[in-house]
Design a protein around this motif. Structure first.
Motif, PDB file in Angstrom:
ATOM      1  N   UNK A 140       0.843  -1.191   0.000  1.00 24.07           N
ATOM      2  CA  UNK A 140       0.000   0.000   0.000  1.00 24.07           C
ATOM      3  C   UNK A 140       0.876   1.238   0.000  1.00 24.07           C
ATOM      4  N   UNK A 141       0.625   2.137  -0.908  1.00 24.82           N
ATOM      5  CA  UNK A 141       1.404   3.368  -0.951  1.00 24.82           C
ATOM      6  C   UNK A 141       0.975   4.289   0.175  1.00 24.82           C
ATOM      7  N   UNK A 142       1.788   5.311   0.417  1.00 30.33           N
ATOM      8  CA  UNK A 142       1.492   6.242   1.499  1.00 30.33           C
ATOM      9  C   UNK A 142       0.157   6.942   1.279  1.00 30.33           C
ATOM     10  N   UNK A 143      -0.116   7.342   0.024  1.00 31.84           N
ATOM     11  CA  UNK A 143      -1.369   8.044  -0.273  1.00 31.84           C
ATOM     12  C   UNK A 143      -2.569   7.150  -0.022  1.00 31.84           C
ATOM     13  N   UNK A 144      -2.486   5.905  -0.491  1.00 33.35           N
ATOM     14  CA  UNK A 144      -3.598   4.978  -0.289  1.00 33.35           C
ATOM     15  C   UNK A 144      -3.775   4.662   1.182  1.00 33.35           C
ATOM     16  N   UNK A 145      -2.678   4.541   1.904  1.00 31.44           N
ATOM     17  CA  UNK A 145      -2.769   4.257   3.338  1.00 31.44           C
ATOM     18  C   UNK A 145      -3.478   5.386   4.066  1.00 31.44           C
ATOM     19  N   UNK A 176       2.939   2.761   9.702  1.00 28.99           N
ATOM     20  CA  UNK A 176       4.164   3.390  10.183  1.00 28.99           C
ATOM     21  C   UNK A 176       4.252   4.825   9.667  1.00 28.99           C
ATOM     22  N   UNK A 177       5.371   5.479   9.924  1.00 28.27           N
ATOM     23  CA  UNK A 177       5.521   6.887   9.553  1.00 28.27           C
ATOM     24  C   UNK A 177       5.492   7.100   8.043  1.00 28.27           C
TER      25      UNK A 177
END
Length: 277
Positions: free
Chosen positions: A2-7, A179-180
């Motif tokens: 999962x990418x940061x945007x999707x997360x 996570x961050x």
């Protein structure tokens, strides 16, 4: 992965708008697949009715305010209402006073299929009126959409709150499951599994603490002095977060979703390859 945007989208998902039980009366509906919840509710019905009668006998209100939080759709919620009415009427006969009027608030998220409940009310009233000589009680039933993780009702308007198989649902995806960098820390699982790191169970625990504390604070304002609540929810017997009784089903669901996601990804890749040839 999962990418940061999707997360972030997952973390900010508006549960009130997207989460609901399957409505209607079809084969896959909650109404046709909630017999287990009914069985559990029946197992503790004596506790529910005892608490209700204690409230009524102690306060003897002329108008009894009752809320069923997380009512969903189907017959379960109306079944408990019937039990409540009959229990209070029996208590009224014992102390030889007229039965009160009943104000019943059926609460669930706005996307809940309230229409199915309303459509079944005529049959419910007919069933309630069977073997009665004095006619139907003064019973006012209303749908009350909204999240119970917050205020729903005016101050001191409820005498009894009932909630069955609802409070184990959280208000949102625990933010600390990522996570961050926005990557999930519970990779490969959709639940607390044997392979989940300790941070996963801590994340769910912290979110439940936050949600349940808010629930109790909200109800403390809405319940009148001397009011009662009966809350039925999933739990576990021991301290181990991996509950073998429930995790079996979650394991099956997790594997099914993984296979489904893999097939979708493969089909997508095949489609792109065909487009390039």
């Amino acid at each position: 992965m999962i990418t940061s945007t999707r997360a972030k989208r997952n973390q900010n998902m508006d549960v009130e708008k997207v989460f609901r039980m399957t409505g209607g009366t079809g084969d896959n509906s909650y109404a046709k697949n909630s017999s287990y919840q009914k069985k559990v509710s029946d197992m503790v019905k004596h506790i529910t009715m005892d608490a209700l009668q204690q409230v009524y006998l102690a306060l003897a209100p002329k108008s009894l305010g009752i809320a069923d939080l997380g009512c969903s759709s189907g017959s379960n919620s109306l079944s408990i209402i019937k039990d409540i009415v009959e229990s209070v009427e029996a208590a009224s006969c014992k102390i030889m006073i007229p039965a009160p009027e009943f104000r019943v608030y059926l609460n669930d998220l706005p996307t809940n299929d309230f229409n199915s409940i309303f459509k079944s009310l005529p049959d419910f009233y007919r069933d309630l009126n069977k073997e009665r000589s004095g006619g139907l009680p003064l019973l006012f039933i209303a749908g009350y959409p909204g999240s119970f993780y917050g205020r729903l009702f005016p101050n001191d308007c409820l005498h009894f709150v009932h909630s069955s198989y609802s409070l184990h649902w959280l208000s949102k995806v625990p933010p600390s499951l990522y996570d961050k960098q926005g990557k999930p820390i519970n990779r490969g699982s959709v639940h607390i599994s044997a392979s989940s790191p300790p941070l996963v169970s801590q994340a769910y625990y912290a979110q439940f603490q936050e949600d349940f504390s808010l629930f109790l604070r909200s109800r403390s304002e809405e319940l009148t002095a001397g009011g009662r609540m009966v809350l039925i929810m999933l739990g576990r017997i021991g301290p181990d977060h991996v509950d073998r009784g429930n995790s079996f089903y979650w394991e099956l669901l997790s594997r099914s979703l993984t296979i489904l996601a893999t097939q979708i990804l493969l089909n997508f890749c095949r489609g792109r390859l065909k487009g390039k040839t």
